[in-house]
Scaffold this active site. Structure first.
Site, PDB file in Angstrom:
ATOM      1  N   GLU A   9       0.814  -1.210   0.000  1.00 21.29           N
ATOM      2  CA  GLU A   9       0.000   0.000   0.000  1.00 21.29           C
ATOM      3  C   GLU A   9       0.851   1.266   0.000  1.00 21.29           C
ATOM      4  OE1 GLU A   9      -3.182  -0.150   2.758  1.00 21.29           O
ATOM      5  OE2 GLU A   9      -3.385   2.027   2.805  1.00 21.29           O
ATOM      6  N   ASP A  10       1.943   1.245   0.757  1.00 20.40           N
ATOM      7  CA  ASP A  10       2.657   2.497   1.016  1.00 20.40           C
ATOM      8  C   ASP A  10       4.024   2.633   0.358  1.00 20.40           C
ATOM      9  OD1 ASP A  10       0.609   3.277   2.609  1.00 20.40           O
ATOM     10  OD2 ASP A  10       1.554   2.683   4.477  1.00 20.40           O
TER      11      ASP A  10
END
Ligand code: MN
Length: 742
Positions: A93-94
């Site tokens: 996600e990051d």
């Protein structure tokens, strides 16, 4: 995610390494070489991927995944796979790392879980991206429960470190947790985590009340400990005589549960006696468990008189989340009610660790099938293919977190249904075909309406007929997701069949107008305000829509031309810069001081309304919410707030009171008391208007046999004035309680 350009330093790396070693030490079960190597590799991958990121507090981001992994091991009892996934849970996600890289390195199983932990991307066009994400989390739950368990650990760590977040984000996270994660933790048997969730939510939503209550609990500790010792002493003696190996302790109830009691029963802190529960945990072999628990029960009730209605026997019939324990409430010294929980070490582990411990004891009969039915019903709901994630979530919630009723088939098989389930729900729970064709249902041998609500212990039998089929009215007679989704899909099929006629008429009409069907139909659906093609076709078939309407639409070049309608709200958001300047100028010209600051900016009275569901007054904790009819100001404790924050967090804005406000606010109080004559009304009005100089908007009162209840609506300047009114009224003769109502 906050990026900075400074990568982690040497010292910080050493700190992370230390945290990693602490994590490894908490793993109690033996690890094989492959697990050990993979955990290390996950650590290296996460460390490298997150090296540019920091948390809001300034510390390196990677502390978070390490801590989530530690919670998984230490507080939930998960193994190596979960540790690896927890360490990697935010990389996709990051960071730049892709799910394919994770799969290459760690295999399909890990990649699947990590993918489940990754938020859905590109959800900006749906109504509630949060609901879509919940739905995704829940879909993965049926494939691998670990996804949700790691999600719980993730949420827990975020909540434990939430102090550094801005207030409106705290509220959003609290709302989400309250809405879905806390009930889910409960359903998965993670009682400790659920309690911690609720305490942190309470602290965020009502900081003052929280402080006040924890202060009171601390202050009464000494007295409470003394009472517990007194209560336990004779018990210990008798238990020792029986020769049991056991632990006994007095456990304080959580602040949030005490607060719930104060609110729901409308009592004061001083009136709550059961601030703690006594827990007895026995060390006995599996085959002796049940007998031992009841033996202890009889020891207790010989010393302290039990209240029979409060006996809860989850030893003979465990809760549907696997919880086993025997609870009784007895009358202790000084006439106080004391709850006593009796269980074994094994039951205790299940109570503390829920799902993870459940797997360990899968061989134990009482723990078999515990989650199967539940997971099955989730699968049913997912199969239903709701277009709308919000609807799915609401179904999910009402069906799976509620209390339960236990009912029986004619053969004596036990069926567990959510509380409020009807005879028709029962029919669908046996088999969808039995539900579809149910014509008559008997409860305890008596014919009942299909919507009859079942009670514990009911025996239910269903008569079917092949020609029977569900109709719209059935939806009102069921509460379970399974029944509802089956009825809906059966009706959808009916609707689709009927809609075919509507489709044909539409095709004919469009052909006459020389319009291509496929090219124009979707635009038409949208223009006429229908959800989908089948909805439009059905409306036509059902004569709800007159096709003459097509003549009113412009046609150019064999195509419909729809005039665009611009909603006024949209306009004010996307307006030109000049218009924005004009508005700002206008705002400045306003003489009246703004009541509220929204995102730090003064907001004029035209831009917002105080929500009527919770009537905020100056001094209350508040937030702003962009509703379809403009900005609304709600209290953070508003009964609707949880739902709004959880599903539409992106519509929330920070709001605070302007220090200079001089407006009046409406607040409603409920007054209860003992009716000692006609003097009450007079005393109350006198005290409020003459004594405190507060205006009364309305006052109604009803009495019954020496008891009365009244509602008074006041105009106050702020929260302090409201509290002053409440406390003054409480002291009046004949009045027993005064509370603010929503
Ligand atoms: Mn995380």
């Amino acid at each position: 995610m906050p990026h900075t350009l400074t990568a982690i330093s040497k010292e910080e790396k050493a700190g992370l390494q230390k945290a990693y070693r602490r994590l490894m030490r908490t793993i109690k079960s033996p690890l094989d070489e492959v697990d050990r190597r993979n955990i290390r590799a996950a650590y290296e991958m996460g460390l490298e991927a997150h090296q540019w990121q920091r948390r809001k507090s300034g510390e390196p981001y990677f502390y978070h995944p390490i801590e989530v992994a530690r919670i998984c091991v230490d507080e939930i009892g998960l193994g190596p796979t979960a540790i690896i996934c927890a360490l990697l849970h935010d990389v996709v996600e990051d960071t730049e790392v892709t799910i394919e890289e994770v799969r290459d390195k760690f295999g399909n199983k890990i990649a699947k879980i990590v993918d489940g932990l990754t938020k859905l991307d590109g959800l900006y066009n749906v109504e509630s991206p949060q609901a879509e994400n919940f739905k995704k989390v829940i879909s993965t739950l049926v494939e691998d429960v670990r996804v949700v368990l790691i999600k719980m650990a993730d949420r827990l760590h975020n909540l434990r470190t939430i102090d550094v977040m801005p207030r409106h984000k705290q509220l959003k996270i609290a709302g989400e947790t309250d809405f879905i994660y806390a009930p889910l933790a409960h359903r998965l048997g993670l009682y400790n985590i659920k309690t911690e969730f609720q305490d942190i939510i309470f602290k965020i939503q009502e900081p003052e009340t929280y402080e006040d209550l924890s202060q009171k609990v601390r202050a009464s500790k000494r007295e409470r400990d003394k009472y517990i010792r007194e209560f336990i002493k004779p018990l210990k003696k008798n238990l020792d005589e029986l020769g049991f190996n056991y632990k006994i302790s007095g456990r304080p109830k959580s602040l949030s549960s005490i607060q719930n009691k104060i609110r729901n029963k409308q009592v004061s802190f001083e009136e709550i006696y059961d601030l703690f529960a006594i827990r007895i945990v026995l060390d006995v072999p599996l085959e002796a468990e049940k007998q031992a628990c009841w033996q202890v029960y009889s020891v207790i009730t010989e010393i302290h008189k039990p209240i029979p209605e409060r006996l809860k026997d989850w030893v003979s019939t465990p809760k549907s989340n696997g919880y086993e324990s025997l609870h009784t409430t007895v009358i202790g010294p000084k006439g106080r009610f004391v709850e006593v929980q009796i269980r074994t070490e094994r039951m205790d582990e299940i109570a503390e660790r829920g799902f993870a411990a459940h797997w360990k004891y899968k061989e134990v009969k009482s723990q078999q099938h515990v989650y199967e039915n539940w997971l099955d019903s989730i699968r049913d709901m997912l199969e239903d293919n709701h277009n709308d994630a919000l609807e799915f979530i609401s179904d999910f919630k009402t069906n799976l977190f509620n209390k339960e009723v236990y009912v029986y088939t004619p053969n004596g098989d036990l069926k567990i249904l959510p509380k409020g389930a009807t005879a028709l729900d029962f029919a669908f729970s046996i088999h969808s075909d039995i539900g579809y064709h149910a014509t008559a249902i008997k409860v305890n041998n008596k014919l009942v309406p299909m919507g009859h609500i079942l009670q514990n212990g009911d025996q239910v039998s269903v008569t079917t007929n092949k020609s029977q089929k569900p109709n719209e009215s059935w939806l009102k007679m069921v509460v379970t997701g399974k029944a509802r989704s089956k009825i809906r899909s059966s009706m959808k099929e009916e609707k689709r069949k009927k809609g075919e006629f509507g489709k044909e008429s539409l095709q004919r009409k469009m052909k006459n107008l020389k319009l291509d069907f496929e090219e124009n139909v979707d635009g038409l659906v949208k223009h006429l305000g229908y959800q989908s093609r089948p909805d439009l076709f059905y409306a036509i078939a059902n004569d709800e829509l007159d096709l003459a309407i097509l003549k009113t639409i412009d046609v150019e070049d064999h195509k419909f031309v729809f005039k665009k309608k611009t909603p006024p709200q949209q306009e004010s958001q996307n307006g030109s810069e000049a218009a924005a300047r004009e508005r700002k100028k206008k705002k400045r010209q306003q003489t009246k001081e703004a009541q509220i600051l929204i995102n730090g900016e003064p907001a004029d009275d035209f831009r917002f309304q105080l929500a009527s569901c919770c009537n905020p007054v100056y001094g209350d904790d508040i937030f702003a919410y962009v509703s379809n009819s403009g900005l609304k100001i709600h209290r953070t404790t508003c009964p609707n707030a949880t739902h709004m924050m959880a599903n539409y967090g992106y519509r929330m804005m920070k709001a605070e009171w302007n220090k200079k406000t001089t407006s009046n606010f409406v607040v409603e109080l409920k007054i209860t008391g003992v009716d000692d004559g006609p003097g009450v009304i007079e005393r109350v009005t006198n005290k409020i208007s003459s004594g405190l100089g507060i205006n009364i908007r309305s006052f109604s009162i009803a009495g019954d046999e020496g008891f009365f209840e009244g509602k008074v609506s006041l105009m106050v300047l702020n929260k302090d004035q409201m509290n002053l009114a409440i406390n003054t009224l409480k002291k009046l003769q004949g009045i027993s309680n005064v509370v603010r109502v929503n």
